[in-house]
Scaffold this motif. Structure first.
Motif, short mmCIF file in Angstrom:
data_model
loop_
_atom_site.label_atom_id
_atom_site.label_comp_id
_atom_site.label_asym_id
_atom_site.label_seq_id
_atom_site.Cartn_x
_atom_site.Cartn_y
_atom_site.Cartn_z
N GLY A 56 0.82 -1.21 0.00
CA GLY A 56 0.00 0.00 0.00
C GLY A 56 0.84 1.25 0.00
N GLU A 57 0.20 2.34 0.34
CA GLU A 57 0.87 3.63 0.34
C GLU A 57 1.77 3.74 1.57
N ILE A 58 3.01 4.11 1.34
CA ILE A 58 3.93 4.31 2.46
C ILE A 58 4.59 5.69 2.33
N ALA A 59 5.09 6.18 3.45
CA ALA A 59 5.88 7.41 3.44
C ALA A 59 6.94 7.28 4.52
N GLY A 60 8.12 7.84 4.24
CA GLY A 60 9.19 7.78 5.21
C GLY A 60 10.50 8.27 4.62
N GLU A 61 11.59 7.92 5.29
CA GLU A 61 12.92 8.39 4.89
C GLU A 61 13.70 7.30 4.17
N VAL A 62 14.33 7.67 3.07
CA VAL A 62 15.18 6.73 2.33
C VAL A 62 16.45 6.47 3.15
N LEU A 81 3.64 3.92 -3.70
CA LEU A 81 2.91 2.66 -3.57
C LEU A 81 3.88 1.49 -3.50
N CYS A 82 3.81 0.76 -2.41
CA CYS A 82 4.67 -0.40 -2.18
C CYS A 82 3.89 -1.67 -2.52
N ALA A 96 10.30 4.30 -9.57
CA ALA A 96 9.27 4.83 -10.47
C ALA A 96 7.98 5.13 -9.74
N MET A 97 7.76 4.49 -8.59
CA MET A 97 6.53 4.71 -7.83
C MET A 97 6.71 5.72 -6.71
N ALA A 98 7.90 6.29 -6.58
CA ALA A 98 8.20 7.19 -5.47
C ALA A 98 8.03 8.65 -5.85
N SER A 99 7.59 9.44 -4.87
CA SER A 99 7.46 10.89 -5.04
C SER A 99 8.07 11.58 -3.84
N PRO A 100 8.73 12.72 -4.03
CA PRO A 100 9.29 13.44 -2.88
C PRO A 100 8.20 14.05 -2.02
N VAL A 101 8.48 14.16 -0.74
CA VAL A 101 7.55 14.79 0.21
C VAL A 101 8.11 16.16 0.58
N PRO A 102 7.35 17.23 0.40
CA PRO A 102 7.85 18.56 0.76
C PRO A 102 8.19 18.66 2.24
N GLU A 103 9.12 19.53 2.58
CA GLU A 103 9.55 19.68 3.97
C GLU A 103 8.42 20.12 4.87
N THR A 104 7.44 20.83 4.31
CA THR A 104 6.34 21.36 5.11
C THR A 104 5.25 20.33 5.40
N LEU A 113 -2.65 12.20 1.25
CA LEU A 113 -2.87 13.04 0.08
C LEU A 113 -2.46 12.39 -1.23
N VAL A 114 -1.26 11.83 -1.29
CA VAL A 114 -0.68 11.55 -2.60
C VAL A 114 -1.38 10.43 -3.35
N ARG A 115 -1.36 9.20 -2.85
CA ARG A 115 -1.94 8.11 -3.65
C ARG A 115 -3.45 8.28 -3.79
N SER A 116 -4.14 8.52 -2.68
CA SER A 116 -5.59 8.70 -2.76
C SER A 116 -5.93 9.92 -3.60
#
Length: 305
Positions: A56-62, A81-82, A96-104, A113-116
């Motif tokens: 599913g949708e994940i967010a975090g630090e590389v 999306l993982c 290819a499925m990754a997007s950067p997350v703004p600092e704010t 927000l992103v995948r949905s």
């Protein structure tokens, strides 16, 4: 690391120890900070013939990158999306499925927000909306639906109708900007609409098609299946359009990026406001699934490893 798993279809979710995965070519290893719980994954746990990785949708630090990665480096915050094990302390995400997350933005903002939002905005574009039209959004209180209601207004809808499973959700959907809220069980869905964004499918397709004006369009992005009678389309010159976000991500990267940038712009401007129903620990993943299964969520359900 900790990882959520199950052993047989419909079986209980449990936490296990597992080795930290290594990123392969073109992959990122992400220390997960938030995981979005989605209806398709919840359905697969109950219905798939064999156990599947809970992705599913994940967010975090590389924290590591595989060979060939060019767009991201260690320390960058990303969302995407993982397709492997995402209900875990660490997860592998294809570049290819990754997007950067703004600092704010927070990790929860990102998975909400992103995948949905990409699904909602992509489905909206597939409907080819014209300013001043009327739209109906099914599952209007869901993770995708509550964003689709707002985005339809942003794109110029003159009347926005939200459709929900429980009338108790009406207040929440109206707070998003919906003019009217109907229940699936209502005898009438009100005045006809020009297009419908449908996340439910199944038996709901028949009344949905009936709710379209002549020449109306229904965009289907549900995993719920269902059948449409050709005659119901023919008599009103109506159409059904299938939409899948994965095809955009893989085959139209420029469009994917444009949609992503628009979502973050609307979020930064305060126009688009993602809602979070609740945040659950990995140990409470089963409870998070129950919220989705019962269709009781108002907005996104999120796991916090």
């Amino acid at each position: 690391m900790r990882r959520v798993r199950y052993e047989f279809p419909g079986g209980p979710l449990f936490l296990e120890d597992a080795p930290v995965p290594r990123p392969g070519r073109g992959e990122l290893l992400v220390r997960t900070e938030a995981v979005g719980v989605t209806l398709p994954v919840v359905r697969k746990v109950a219905e798939a013939a064999e156990p599947i990785p809970l992705g599913g949708e994940i967010a975090g630090e590389v924290v590591a990158v595989g060979d060939g990665v060019t767009r991201f480096e260690v320390g960058r915050r990303v969302t995407g999306l993982c397709f492997g094990h995402g209900y875990a302390d660490f997860a592998v995400l294809h570049e290819a499925m990754a997007s950067p997350v703004p600092e704010t933005a927070s990790a929860v903002d990102a998975v909400t927000l992103v995948r949905s939002g990409l699904v909602a905005l992509g489905a909206l574009e597939a409907a080819r909306p014209e300013r001043g039209e009327a739209v109906l959004v099914t599952a209007a209180a869901s993770g995708v639906g509550h964003l689709a209601v707002q985005l339809a207004r942003v794109r110029g809808a003159a009347r926005v109708v939200g459709a929900v499973s429980d009338p108790a959700k009406a207040g929440f959907v109206r707070s998003l900007g919906a003019d009217d809220v109907i229940s699936y069980a209502d005898d009438s869905w009100g005045d006809p609409v020009d297009y419908i964004l449908d996340a439910v499918g199944g038996d709901l397709l028949t009344p949905a098609i009936a709710a379209l004006s002549p020449g109306g369009r229904l965009v289907a992005y549900s995993s719920g299946g269902g059948t449409v009678q050709a005659y119901d389309l023919l008599v009103g010159a109506k159409s059904v359009i299938g939409f899948q976000m994965a095809r955009i991500a893989r085959g139209q990267p420029d469009l994917y990026e444009r949609l992503r940038l628009e979502l973050w712009r609307l979020f930064t401007e305060g126009v688009l406001k993602p809602a979070v129903h609740g945040e659950f620990a990995l140990t409470d993943a089963a409870r998070a699934h129950e919220v989705i299964e019962s269709r009781s969520n108002l907005g996104k359900v999120v796991l916090r490893p």
